[in-house]
Design an enzyme around this catalytic site. Structure first.
Site, PDB file in Angstrom:
ATOM      1  CD  GLU A 266       6.636 -13.256  23.800  1.00 32.11           C
ATOM      2  OE1 GLU A 266       5.832 -12.881  24.698  1.00 32.11           O
ATOM      3  OE2 GLU A 266       6.326 -14.074  22.924  1.00 32.11           O
TER       4      GLU A 266
ATOM      5  CD  GLU B  17       1.249  -9.646  16.481  1.00 31.59           C
ATOM      6  OE1 GLU B  17       1.075 -10.786  16.003  1.00 31.59           O
ATOM      7  OE2 GLU B  17       2.054  -9.411  17.402  1.00 31.59           O
TER       8      GLU B  17
ATOM      9  CE  LYS C 226      -0.922 -12.403  20.390  1.00 25.74           C
ATOM     10  NZ  LYS C 226       0.340 -12.560  21.106  1.00 25.74           N
TER      11      LYS C 226
ATOM     12  CD  GLU D  53      -2.531 -11.113  25.316  1.00 30.35           C
ATOM     13  OE1 GLU D  53      -1.810 -11.547  24.403  1.00 30.35           O
ATOM     14  OE2 GLU D  53      -2.281 -11.268  26.519  1.00 30.35           O
TER      15      GLU D  53
END
Ligand code: NAG
Ligand code: NAG
Length: 355
Positions: free
Chosen positions: A264, A312, A315, A325
């Site tokens: 990542e 997202e 999250k 995030e």
């Protein structure tokens, strides 16, 4: 995926076979992208796979097996890094039959057709549970080997905090016994012809936000900066390289030949210090362009996965509680780009091993 057999042949046939095998091991890759699913109204798995293909993204990380995704990946020619869910790791550590069941349910039904490249036994597991990682990897390796699937490399994804100190890179060391057990298992796979890599989530963004006083934003963004870290004759002009070489330095200190794959890396486009569309685009595009040249210590292709495909909104940011995030995505849930980004394909010599 015949490189394992090719490697065995090599030993017998010598130099001529070596040239032949190297030729056949060329493998199209791009920067990968992590496909996280903690968002509302994300596209169907089939649409997601189509989006990867249309953008020329040849490598996908998923965090656990998912039937719809795996069916959609069949025949896609996308290389897959698939996670074992953290909660399944103790079970796989405890018995080879649990590991065999996991492979039977999550790998075998999708072969041939899905290009499983790595299995990540957990993501950023911390605390006492880290003791399960090495045994789970061993059990999966035993099962994969017994079923002729030992081209699939098994590892785990860790954070940079497996290192206890890290500046300058040459001073870095691994922290504790459990990570060392994992590394010993990975290192032992050298004997199979391809050494399983350590998967590491590498975030210059969090290093920067943790110390904005001393870290130049441009140094974190791969932009021209007045910062240079000089270390034993090597010069670091960006933070990412310094972080990856922290790992390589710690690995060579332990006499390990384990390579690093960046499982990542990314930069948020909104929500906190340093988070903006411009910075996210700059970081991710520079990252994608940069990794073909590797780091000062390992100046060749560095396999890397950008986090993440989508913004997202579910999250929770458990770690930091941060709004950022939710804003690491390259794309919005409606598949529109958050900012333009360009992937590029290169051919690498897979199985040429650690250099
Ligand atoms: C690093 O920088 C120093 C000082 O500018 C230079 O002498 C040296 O050759 C550089 N090293 C590399 C490997 O580029
Ligand atoms: C790691 O593997 C290499 C290659 O087999 C070996 O030379 C080295 O001694 C191993 N390292 C450790 C710490 O066992």
């Amino acid at each position: 995926m015949a490189h394992q057999r090719a490697a065995a042949m090599l030993a017998v046939l010598g130099v001529i076979a070596s040239i032949f095998a190297a030729g056949t091991a060329l493998w199209p890759v791009s920067a990968g992208v992590c496909y996280g699913v903690h968002g509302d109204r994300l596209p169907s798995a089939a649409e997601v796979v189509q989006l990867y293909k249309s953008k020329g993204i040849l490598n996908m990380r998923i965090y656990q097996p998912d039937v719809q995704t795996l069916l959609a990946l069949k025949g896609s020619k996308i290389n897959v890094l698939m996670g074992v869910a953290d909660e399944d790791v103790p079970r796989l550590a405890a018995s080879t039959s649990a590991a065999a069941d996991w492979v039977k349910v999550n790998i075998q039904p999708y072969l041939p057709g899905v290009l499983f490249q790595y299995i990540a036994v957990g993501n950023e597991i911390t605390g006492a549970a880290t003791q399960n990682i090495a045994p789970a990897i061993k059990n999966l390796n035993a099962v994969l080997s017994a079923t002729g699937l030992d081209d699939i490399q098994v590892s785990t994804a860790v954070r940079m905090d497996v290192l206890s100190s890290s500046s300058p890179p040459s001073s870095s060391t691994f922290k504790d016994g459990n990570i060392k057990d994992v590394l010993a298992v990975l290192n032992s796979t050298y004997a199979t012809g391809i050494t399983a890599p350590l998967l590491v989530n590498v975030y210059p963004y969090f290093a920067y936000t943790g110390d904005t006083k001393n870290i130049d934003l441009n140094f974190a963004l791969f932009q021209p900066s007045s910062t240079v870290i000089r270390d034993n004759g090597l010069n670091y002009t960006n933070l990412f390289d310094a972080m990856v070489d922290d790992l390589y330095a710690a690995l060579s200190r332990e006499n390990l030949v384990v390579p690093v794959v960046v499982s990542e890396s990314g930069w948020p486009s909104y929500g906190g210090v340093g988070a903006s569309v411009t910075n996210a685009q700059t970081y991710n595009q520079n990252l994608i362009n940069h990794i073909r040249n590797g780091t000062p210590k390992r100046p060749y292709w560095l396999e890397t996965y950008v986090f993440a495909m989508f913004n997202e909104n579910q999250k929770t940011g458990a770690e930091t509680g941060a709004e950022t995030e939710k804003h690491f995505g390259l794309f919005n849930p409606d598949k529109s780009p958050v900012y333009p980004i360009k992937f590029r394909m290169i051919h690498v010599c897979k199985g040429c091993g650690f250099q």
